[in-house]
Design a protein around this motif. Sequence first.
Motif, PDB file in Angstrom:
ATOM      1  N   ALA A  58      25.927  25.819  39.343  1.00 28.30           N
ATOM      2  CA  ALA A  58      24.696  25.853  40.478  1.00 28.30           C
ATOM      3  C   ALA A  58      23.215  25.485  40.249  1.00 28.30           C
ATOM      4  N   VAL A  59      23.575  25.125  38.759  1.00 32.14           N
ATOM      5  CA  VAL A  59      22.326  24.957  37.904  1.00 32.14           C
ATOM      6  C   VAL A  59      23.168  23.978  36.937  1.00 32.14           C
ATOM      7  N   ILE A  60      23.135  22.378  36.775  1.00 31.89           N
ATOM      8  CA  ILE A  60      23.514  21.637  35.581  1.00 31.89           C
ATOM      9  C   ILE A  60      21.667  21.456  34.671  1.00 31.89           C
ATOM     10  N   CYS A  61      22.703  22.582  33.279  1.00 26.76           N
ATOM     11  CA  CYS A  61      22.113  22.161  31.935  1.00 26.76           C
ATOM     12  C   CYS A  61      21.876  21.340  31.910  1.00 26.76           C
ATOM     13  N   PRO A  62      20.360  20.971  31.262  1.00 30.38           N
ATOM     14  CA  PRO A  62      20.429  19.464  30.874  1.00 30.38           C
ATOM     15  C   PRO A  62      21.319  19.178  29.237  1.00 30.38           C
ATOM     16  N   LYS A  68      31.406  20.168  33.360  1.00 32.75           N
ATOM     17  CA  LYS A  68      31.736  20.310  34.877  1.00 32.75           C
ATOM     18  C   LYS A  68      30.945  19.608  35.942  1.00 32.75           C
ATOM     19  N   PHE A  69      30.721  20.505  36.767  1.00 33.78           N
ATOM     20  CA  PHE A  69      30.024  19.750  38.073  1.00 33.78           C
ATOM     21  C   PHE A  69      29.282  20.493  38.853  1.00 33.78           C
ATOM     22  N   ALA A  70      28.540  19.769  40.087  1.00 34.00           N
ATOM     23  CA  ALA A  70      27.467  20.703  41.021  1.00 34.00           C
ATOM     24  C   ALA A  70      28.407  20.799  41.695  1.00 34.00           C
ATOM     25  N   SER A  71      27.834  22.283  42.110  1.00 30.47           N
ATOM     26  CA  SER A  71      28.306  23.140  43.278  1.00 30.47           C
ATOM     27  C   SER A  71      28.761  22.631  44.463  1.00 30.47           C
ATOM     28  N   THR A 112      30.835  32.381  38.102  1.00 33.87           N
ATOM     29  CA  THR A 112      30.974  32.871  39.398  1.00 33.87           C
ATOM     30  C   THR A 112      30.048  31.721  40.206  1.00 33.87           C
ATOM     31  N   ALA A 113      29.543  30.582  39.964  1.00 34.69           N
ATOM     32  CA  ALA A 113      29.536  29.549  41.090  1.00 34.69           C
ATOM     33  C   ALA A 113      30.885  29.546  42.432  1.00 34.69           C
ATOM     34  N   LEU A 114      31.872  29.643  42.048  1.00 36.10           N
ATOM     35  CA  LEU A 114      32.509  30.180  43.123  1.00 36.10           C
ATOM     36  C   LEU A 114      32.063  31.721  43.758  1.00 36.10           C
ATOM     37  N   SER A 115      32.341  31.448  44.904  1.00 31.46           N
ATOM     38  CA  SER A 115      31.980  33.100  45.866  1.00 31.46           C
ATOM     39  C   SER A 115      33.090  33.865  45.111  1.00 31.46           C
ATOM     40  N   GLY A 116      33.371  35.804  45.300  1.00 34.23           N
ATOM     41  CA  GLY A 116      33.802  36.728  44.770  1.00 34.23           C
ATOM     42  C   GLY A 116      35.528  36.064  45.142  1.00 34.23           C
ATOM     43  N   GLU A 117      35.369  36.414  46.457  1.00 33.42           N
ATOM     44  CA  GLU A 117      37.087  36.322  46.918  1.00 33.42           C
ATOM     45  C   GLU A 117      37.587  35.015  46.511  1.00 33.42           C
ATOM     46  N   GLY A 142      29.132  34.391  33.651  1.00 31.90           N
ATOM     47  CA  GLY A 142      27.925  34.289  34.773  1.00 31.90           C
ATOM     48  C   GLY A 142      26.758  33.160  34.744  1.00 31.90           C
ATOM     49  N   SER A 143      26.218  33.841  35.783  1.00 32.04           N
ATOM     50  CA  SER A 143      24.266  32.991  35.260  1.00 32.04           C
ATOM     51  C   SER A 143      23.932  34.112  36.510  1.00 32.04           C
ATOM     52  N   PRO A 144      21.904  34.381  35.755  1.00 25.51           N
ATOM     53  CA  PRO A 144      21.722  35.725  36.681  1.00 25.51           C
ATOM     54  C   PRO A 144      21.173  35.260  37.907  1.00 25.51           C
ATOM     55  N   GLU A 145      21.516  33.265  38.437  1.00 26.16           N
ATOM     56  CA  GLU A 145      21.002  32.857  39.855  1.00 26.16           C
ATOM     57  C   GLU A 145      22.754  33.337  40.782  1.00 26.16           C
ATOM     58  N   THR A 146      23.753  33.517  40.489  1.00 29.62           N
ATOM     59  CA  THR A 146      25.321  33.573  41.149  1.00 29.62           C
ATOM     60  C   THR A 146      25.904  34.979  40.551  1.00 29.62           C
ATOM     61  N   LEU A 147      25.551  35.818  40.221  1.00 29.62           N
ATOM     62  CA  LEU A 147      25.642  37.095  40.293  1.00 29.62           C
ATOM     63  C   LEU A 147      25.075  37.840  41.185  1.00 29.62           C
ATOM     64  N   THR A 148      25.051  38.679  41.605  1.00 27.79           N
ATOM     65  CA  THR A 148      25.252  39.437  43.128  1.00 27.79           C
ATOM     66  C   THR A 148      26.062  41.484  42.808  1.00 27.79           C
ATOM     67  N   PRO A 149      25.865  41.696  43.219  1.00 29.46           N
ATOM     68  CA  PRO A 149      25.901  43.475  43.772  1.00 29.46           C
ATOM     69  C   PRO A 149      27.626  43.367  44.345  1.00 29.46           C
TER      70      PRO A 149
END
Length: 457
Positions: A58-62, A68-71, A112-117, A142-149
């Motif tokens: 979701a975010v490309i770290c420098p 890696k590729f942007a989602s 976890t940039a992918l959907s859970g499904e 995962g990453s904090p910005e892509t993890l959800t309950p």
Amino acid sequence: MSDSPGYEFWREYPDHDPQAVVWYPLTYGPLDVNTVWPQAGPEPKHETSLYIHIPFCAVICPFCPFNKFASVEKMMSEFVIAVKREIELLASRSYWSNAHISAAFFGGGTPTALSGERLADIIETCRKLLRFSDDTELTVEGSPETLTPEKLKILRDVGVNRISFGVQSFDDHYLKMLGRGHNAATARKTIDMVADAGFDNVAIDLMYRLPGQTLEEVEKDLDTALRSGVSHISAYSLFVEPGSPLARVQHRGKLLPLPDEETDLEMFRLVIDRLAQSNFELYTLYDFAPPGRRCEHHVINWHAPQKEYVGIGPGAFSFVRNGRDEFVYGNVNPLERYFDLLREGKLPIDFGVHLSEEEQMARYMVLGTNGLDIPKAPFEQRFGQSITSVFGETVDRLQGWGLVEDLPERVSLTRKGRLYLANVGKSFCTERNRMKPHPAGVDLQKGAGQSLIGINK
């Protein structure tokens, strides 16, 4: 490497080498996939580790060197189809369908940039076609910005039992500098959220030696991590990979100086001592865990004698043992090429090497160094020679410098040796691989680096 003229890929002790070798050997060329595995007939049951590379973020770290590729929705949809096809192609070979998967690690990128499904679809394909058991360690990064309950519940339901994600720092100033997509408050909330979802095996990454960082700030990050209740901490000294966006920023003079070499070593000493006070033991070059919480995937890859692992996905590496033959190979990096090969029903292997016995022995030692203790008996059982007869001169030299202890049953890194771990590991490289740069992901993606000479000819 023109965009990072100050980069040194090899330093001899007493200089401190900051870049450890995480796979070996370092020199590759074309490899015929049909030489790697037996073509027919059942194989004896054996254990292996599985690594699946999910190359989206979701975010490309420098600072990150990995493939890696942007989602992008269309690419992610095609990727799921392709990676399932690669799993099917591997499982069609009895060598893999009969293997027991003792650990599976979904890394990246950010899985976890992918959907859970979509993640569940890939994991279920692995479980259906390969031999998992109830005690298989199954890690998802995962990453904090892509993890959800909701996503965490899906992962729990398909058997994931370990979550790992990059916090890097609990200081908003450094998170912004590193280009992360979260802040410190979100990182702390994510740790709580993962625990609330029922995961009791939670790992985080931290970084130190950040531009302008002090020892006090490193200790503050460690204390925050320990109070959070996580069960595993990977602590990395920032290494500015050549070709990475951060290297270009550094070259333009837009980055504060990194702490000097002695401060880097002081920071590592602090990390070791502070984590040891809370029963977190160093067990690889940068991994710390209490007893019983080591990552099995890391142990399989590095601790001698190293076990097999198969890498799936673009840019993934594999280590395969077929009888007395050993192979290391890497998959193609570009997504479109990865997709095209799998549409044609071909495994997406790009390059590799059939290891000579000399390289097999060197690999045992180079990567075994990452596990801090190198047992002697399995080496002699495997090669019919002792570590002393093959590497005695090197071990004596390292022991003279105070970097290792040559004990009756093992060669063990000293406290000082752990600080100079990369120097120790590279000292066991063969002449063919000595003084070669480690092939970081950015080099592979660019087709650059001395280690890949000959691949594109």
